[in-house]
Design a protein around this motif. Structure first.
Motif, PDB file in Angstrom:
ATOM      1  N   GLU A   7       0.989  -1.217  -0.256  1.00 34.58           N
ATOM      2  CA  GLU A   7       0.048  -0.159  -0.020  1.00 34.58           C
ATOM      3  C   GLU A   7       0.770   1.254  -0.003  1.00 34.58           C
ATOM      4  OE1 GLU A   7      -2.174   0.554   3.240  1.00 34.58           O
ATOM      5  OE2 GLU A   7      -4.448   1.484   2.223  1.00 34.58           O
ATOM      6  N   GLN A   8       1.639   1.366   1.205  1.00 35.35           N
ATOM      7  CA  GLN A   8       3.017   2.551   0.915  1.00 35.35           C
ATOM      8  C   GLN A   8       3.332   2.436  -0.497  1.00 35.35           C
ATOM      9  OE1 GLN A   8       3.150   4.674   2.824  1.00 35.35           O
ATOM     10  NE2 GLN A   8       4.916   5.787   2.158  1.00 35.35           N
ATOM     11  N   LYS A  11       1.240   4.220  -3.248  1.00 32.23           N
ATOM     12  CA  LYS A  11       1.284   5.797  -2.984  1.00 32.23           C
ATOM     13  C   LYS A  11       2.207   6.554  -2.876  1.00 32.23           C
ATOM     14  CE  LYS A  11      -1.372   7.593   1.810  1.00 32.23           C
ATOM     15  NZ  LYS A  11      -1.554   7.403   3.348  1.00 32.23           N
ATOM     16  N   GLU A  12       2.684   6.112  -2.729  1.00 33.70           N
ATOM     17  CA  GLU A  12       4.379   6.796  -3.284  1.00 33.70           C
ATOM     18  C   GLU A  12       4.185   7.269  -4.603  1.00 33.70           C
ATOM     19  OE1 GLU A  12       7.829   4.781  -1.965  1.00 33.70           O
ATOM     20  OE2 GLU A  12       7.343   5.418   0.234  1.00 33.70           O
ATOM     21  N   GLY A  14       0.817   7.230  -6.301  1.00 33.73           N
ATOM     22  CA  GLY A  14      -0.708   7.677  -6.639  1.00 33.73           C
ATOM     23  C   GLY A  14      -1.296   6.784  -7.277  1.00 33.73           C
ATOM     24  N   GLN A  15      -1.238   5.310  -7.228  1.00 36.37           N
ATOM     25  CA  GLN A  15      -1.677   4.701  -8.033  1.00 36.37           C
ATOM     26  C   GLN A  15      -2.396   3.833  -6.605  1.00 36.37           C
ATOM     27  OE1 GLN A  15      -1.864   4.146 -11.103  1.00 36.37           O
ATOM     28  NE2 GLN A  15       0.225   5.097 -11.574  1.00 36.37           N
ATOM     29  N   GLU A  16      -2.626   3.748  -5.467  1.00 38.06           N
ATOM     30  CA  GLU A  16      -3.594   3.012  -4.634  1.00 38.06           C
ATOM     31  C   GLU A  16      -4.798   1.952  -5.426  1.00 38.06           C
ATOM     32  OE1 GLU A  16      -3.167   6.335  -3.976  1.00 38.06           O
ATOM     33  OE2 GLU A  16      -2.969   6.907  -2.646  1.00 38.06           O
ATOM     34  N   HIS A  17      -5.279   2.878  -6.331  1.00 37.56           N
ATOM     35  CA  HIS A  17      -6.644   2.108  -6.586  1.00 37.56           C
ATOM     36  C   HIS A  17      -5.937   1.012  -7.089  1.00 37.56           C
ATOM     37  CE1 HIS A  17      -4.301   3.336 -10.095  1.00 37.56           C
ATOM     38  NE2 HIS A  17      -4.865   2.340 -10.376  1.00 37.56           N
TER      39      HIS A  17
END
Ligand code: UTP
Length: 408
Positions: A7-8, A11-12, A14-17
């Motif tokens: 997840e981290q 997140k870094e 911008g692709q959490e989807h």
């Protein structure tokens, strides 16, 4: 990789989807997705805003080709040297078959496409029969390496096995898989090909040598004293493979790499043209060709930049070891990418909808010390199948095959 780290990582960038459906997945799917996230090099996404047409380049100058006239004059010498080299087991063939063939639009590997009209004539069959011509001429088996990708490896192997390798000796065939790269939409957002898998595409034909080495197949080159590898595309059904004249010309001129080339049909033809860039072999794209270059003439009054590449190269193996240590540029390529939409439904686009990222074999050429462009007759050796209809299509290839006496 565990969920929190994955997840981290996402997140870094911008692709959490990518994890949107995580909670719905089975344990196996969860693990597979986390593993994929862990193994994926997302840095390719930094190329999403690259504009290929604006890339910086060096100073171009002409590179002389061995023309048909010269080839005819030295035909016996080139052919004898080529046959001697092939007979001595110093050559191998390498089929680039890892592409997705999205323009052709078949779900199967491109080589499985049947171009026959009254009988089956598969693209793989045509390619293998072309290589068999050389096998028979030199009266020796030749190693054939086949590069596939994770997407088409099983289908390719099964198909060739079912067809008894179209008469090729399977002891001399080795398959290996190329690497994959993530694919994204035009804004750089990763596509998902299912709820548990990021959409990936083969990472271009430029990685063939590193993938061959990773598969441990360079051992075959070393153990057998293979000095030359003919690398070629799956889709040119007319090309001759390891044609003795081409091999002989490259050996006799101590080439680092030879490239089969065709004379341009017109000054404006949209083909990449062989030249030198800052003194090193290079291929200038048609849109980079300045008016001055287009009009430039050599000492015989012929266009100075007149020979287009057909993706058929003969690499001198010793030089490849050095190239392997250099990293090739990554190109952003617009493609149709299958994916799931925001509702989780599978979409097979009819128009290009995003980018994949590829290394290209033509960038390897630029890393070689020198290159020998070797002219072949377009009508006899260039019938690429990129599209279903129109230019470079199944239709145009059929016409050319018929003109060359092939029954379809
Ligand atoms: P193309 O550039 O025509 O790409 O490949 P493609 O993927 O086959 O077809 P489209 O663009 O999606 O319609 C030229 C050659 O390079 C191989 C192809 O299999 C073909 O022989 N190739 C391409 C690979 O082996 N790997 C790749 O990642 C891309």
């Amino acid at each position: 990789m565990n969920f929190a780290v994955a997840e981290q990582k996402l997140k870094e960038i911008g692709q959490e989807h990518v994890l949107k459906y995580y909670d719905e997945l089975s344990e196996d799917e969860k693990n597979a997705l986390l593993e994929q996230i862990g193994n994926t090099d997302f840095s390719v996404l930094s190329h999403v805003n690259d504009d290929a047409e604006e890339k910086a380049h060096g100073v171009y100058s002409p590179l002389k080709a061995v023309t048909r006239d010269e080839i005819l004059k030295r035909y016996d010498e080139f052919t004898a040297k080529g046959i001697e080299t092939i007979k001595a087991g110093k050559t191998a063939a390498l089929l680039l078959a890892g592409g997705m063939g999205t323009r052709l639009g078949s779900d199967n590997p491109k080589g499985m496409y049947d171009i026959g009209l009254t009988k089956h004539v598969y693209i793989f069959q045509r390619i293998i029969e072309n290589l068999l011509d050389t096998v028979h001429a030199a009266d020796t088996w030749i190693y054939l390496f086949i590069m596939t990708s994770e997407k088409n490896d099983a289908a390719t192997r099964n198909f060739l096995k079912e067809h008894d390798y179209f008469g090729y000796n399977p002891d001399y065939i080795r398959f290996f898989k190329q690497d994959m790269a993530p694919a994204c939409d035009f804004d750089g957002k990763l596509y998902m090909e299912s709820k548990s898998r990021i959409a990936t595409s083969p990472n271009g034909n430029g990685g063939w040598y590193s993938s061959l080495v990773r598969a441990g197949l360079d051992g075959i080159l070393n153990q057998n004293g293979i000095e030359w590898i003919n690398v070629f595309a799956v889709d040119n059904v007319l090309q001759k493979i390891l044609s003795p004249g081409f091999v002989g010309a490259c050996v006799l001129s101590n080439a680092s790499v030879g490239s089969k080339v065709v004379r341009k049909a017109s000054p404006d033809e949209k083909v990449g043209v062989m030249c030198l860039e800052d003194g090193k072999p290079s291929i200038v794209e048609y849109y980079e060709l300045s008016d001055e270059m287009r009009d430039a003439k050599d000492e015989n009054g012929e266009p100075a930049y007149n020979f287009g590449v057909i993706l058929n190269y003969l690499f001198h193996v010793p030089e490849l070891y050095e190239v392997a240590s250099k990293s090739l540029p990554l190109h952003r390529v617009t493609k149709k990418i299958n994916h799931i939409d925001e509702n989780g439904d599978f979409v097979k686009p009819t128009e290009p909808n995003g980018y994949k990222f590829e290394q290209l074999v033509l960038d390897m050429i630029h890393e070689m010390y020198n290159c020998l462009p070797y002219e072949v007759i377009r009508e006899n050796e260039f019938a690429p199948i990129k599209n279903k209809e129109g230019v470079d299509s199944v239709e145009s290839a059929r016409e050319l095959l018929k003109k060359n006496g092939y029954e379809l």
